[in-house]
Design a protein around this motif. Structure first.
Motif, short mmCIF file in Angstrom:
data_model
loop_
_atom_site.label_atom_id
_atom_site.label_comp_id
_atom_site.label_asym_id
_atom_site.label_seq_id
_atom_site.Cartn_x
_atom_site.Cartn_y
_atom_site.Cartn_z
N ASP A 59 -19.75 -17.50 -18.36
CA ASP A 59 -21.13 -17.97 -18.60
C ASP A 59 -21.60 -18.91 -17.50
O ASP A 59 -22.78 -18.97 -17.17
N ILE A 60 -20.67 -19.72 -17.00
CA ILE A 60 -21.03 -20.81 -16.10
C ILE A 60 -20.05 -20.84 -14.93
O ILE A 60 -18.84 -20.67 -15.12
N VAL A 61 -20.59 -21.04 -13.73
CA VAL A 61 -19.74 -21.28 -12.56
C VAL A 61 -20.01 -22.71 -12.11
O VAL A 61 -21.17 -23.10 -11.94
N VAL A 62 -18.96 -23.49 -11.96
CA VAL A 62 -19.11 -24.85 -11.45
C VAL A 62 -18.47 -24.89 -10.07
O VAL A 62 -17.32 -24.44 -9.91
N LEU A 63 -19.19 -25.38 -9.09
CA LEU A 63 -18.62 -25.50 -7.74
C LEU A 63 -18.37 -26.98 -7.45
O LEU A 63 -19.26 -27.80 -7.61
N SER A 64 -17.15 -27.29 -7.04
CA SER A 64 -16.80 -28.69 -6.83
C SER A 64 -17.44 -29.25 -5.58
O SER A 64 -18.06 -30.31 -5.61
N ASP A 83 -25.36 -13.03 -14.20
CA ASP A 83 -25.96 -13.62 -15.40
C ASP A 83 -25.22 -14.91 -15.76
O ASP A 83 -24.63 -15.02 -16.83
N VAL A 84 -25.21 -15.82 -14.81
CA VAL A 84 -24.49 -17.09 -15.00
C VAL A 84 -25.37 -18.24 -14.52
O VAL A 84 -26.34 -18.04 -13.80
N THR A 85 -25.01 -19.43 -14.95
CA THR A 85 -25.64 -20.64 -14.41
C THR A 85 -24.63 -21.29 -13.48
O THR A 85 -23.48 -21.49 -13.85
N VAL A 86 -25.06 -21.58 -12.27
CA VAL A 86 -24.17 -22.18 -11.28
C VAL A 86 -24.49 -23.68 -11.18
O VAL A 86 -25.61 -24.06 -10.83
N TYR A 87 -23.51 -24.50 -11.52
CA TYR A 87 -23.65 -25.96 -11.41
C TYR A 87 -23.10 -26.37 -10.06
O TYR A 87 -21.91 -26.22 -9.81
N LEU A 88 -23.96 -26.89 -9.20
CA LEU A 88 -23.48 -27.31 -7.89
C LEU A 88 -23.98 -28.70 -7.53
O LEU A 88 -25.01 -29.14 -8.02
N ILE A 116 -22.04 -30.35 -19.42
CA ILE A 116 -22.21 -28.94 -19.04
C ILE A 116 -22.31 -28.07 -20.29
O ILE A 116 -23.16 -27.21 -20.40
N CYS A 117 -21.42 -28.29 -21.22
CA CYS A 117 -21.54 -27.68 -22.55
C CYS A 117 -20.73 -28.56 -23.48
O CYS A 117 -20.19 -29.59 -23.06
N GLU A 118 -20.64 -28.16 -24.73
CA GLU A 118 -19.91 -28.98 -25.70
C GLU A 118 -18.52 -29.34 -25.15
O GLU A 118 -17.76 -28.44 -24.75
N ASP A 119 -18.22 -30.62 -25.08
CA ASP A 119 -16.91 -31.11 -24.65
C ASP A 119 -16.57 -30.93 -23.17
O ASP A 119 -15.46 -31.25 -22.74
N VAL A 120 -17.49 -30.40 -22.39
CA VAL A 120 -17.21 -30.26 -20.94
C VAL A 120 -18.27 -31.02 -20.14
O VAL A 120 -19.47 -30.84 -20.36
N TYR A 121 -17.80 -31.86 -19.23
CA TYR A 121 -18.69 -32.74 -18.48
C TYR A 121 -18.39 -32.65 -16.98
O TYR A 121 -17.28 -32.32 -16.58
#
Ligand SMILES: [Zn+2]
Ligand SMILES: [Zn+2]
Length: 252
Positions: A59-64, A83-88, A116-121
């Protein structure tokens, strides 16, 4: 909550390729999250296939951070699932963001620490020269912190994460502050390849002081540091490499 290491330069599971870079998949949380994408797209997709991970379950891609060993696999991944949300980190170049948008993926610019979502920051972007975000996952056994390259400094990241979650617990969170604010697991690249033994030992004692119970150093941690962490953490040392699966309930 389960963490599957999809991409790492340390070999672990047979049949998977190890190469410089890092990527892991977080499942069992509200959203399925791919954290970083390794350096090479085809290797990323190949390893995912061998681990029976379907790209379209993400669902989500996080880039460090911007380095190629963490973002290089993104295009290939987006070709399989856009079909994802990319957190950068907000500081990423516009060109990079435009490319993500061209794939029709959504973007969230991260500046401050955020949920970012429940329990993930996200810790928010930290650091001066190379801005980087790390992931914090709240579990019923405490915090799990995943860093990738740790350019802002591994001890600082753990410190910030603990502070952040303490604040968060002031919100109507149901349970036990003391245990939850403990950084139970810290894993990822610690960026200690060229660090001296005494520097590494200082970091290890800082970890112990901060209440870190388990460590899973990989990627850019370096062999010497990995050996020292193993020596000091004993059975609480998690050997991480490509294909390693970590579940909270399996931790001793
Ligand atoms: Zn790296
Ligand atoms: Zn880096």
């Amino acid at each position: 909550m389960t963490i599957t290491v999809v991409y790492d330069n340390n070999p672990y599971k047979e049949g998977l390729k190890a190469a410089w870079g890092f990527s892991c998949l977080i499942t069992g949380t509200e959203k399925t999250i791919l954290f970083d994408t390794g350096g090479d797209g085809s290797l990323l997709l190949n390893n995912m296939k061998k681990l029976a991970i379907e790209p379209n379950t993400v669902d989500i891609v996080v880039l460090s951070h911007i380095h190629g060993d963490h973002t290089g696999g993104l295009n290939s991944f987006l070709e399989k699932n856009s079909d994802v949300t990319v957190y950068l980190p907000e500081s990423f170049p516009q060109k990079f963001k435009d490319n993500v948008k061209d794939h029709r993926a959504k973007i969230v610019d991260v500046n401050q620490s955020s949920k970012i979502c429940e329990d993930v920051y996200s810790t928010g972007q930290l650091g001066v020269w190379i801005k980087e975000q790390s992931l914090i996952i709240r579990t019923n056994r405490g915090l799990v912190i995943i860093t990738n390259c740790a350019h802002p400094g591994i001890v600082k990241i753990v410190d910030v994460s603990k502070d952040l979650m303490k604040d968060d617990i002031l919100l109507p969170a149901p349970v036990v502050p003391a245990q939850v604010t403990q950084a139970q697991v810290v894993m990822g690249g610690f960026h200690l390849e060229w660090a001296t033994t005494s520097k590494i030992e200082k970091i290890i004692s800082a970890f112990k002081q901060m209440g870190v119970r388990y460590v899973g150093p990989c990627h850019c941690t370096g062999e010497r540091a990995r050996a020292l962490f193993e020596k000091h953490f004993g059975r609480n040392y998690i050997k991480v490499g490509a294909g390693k699966v970590i579940t909270m309930k399996d931790l001793p």
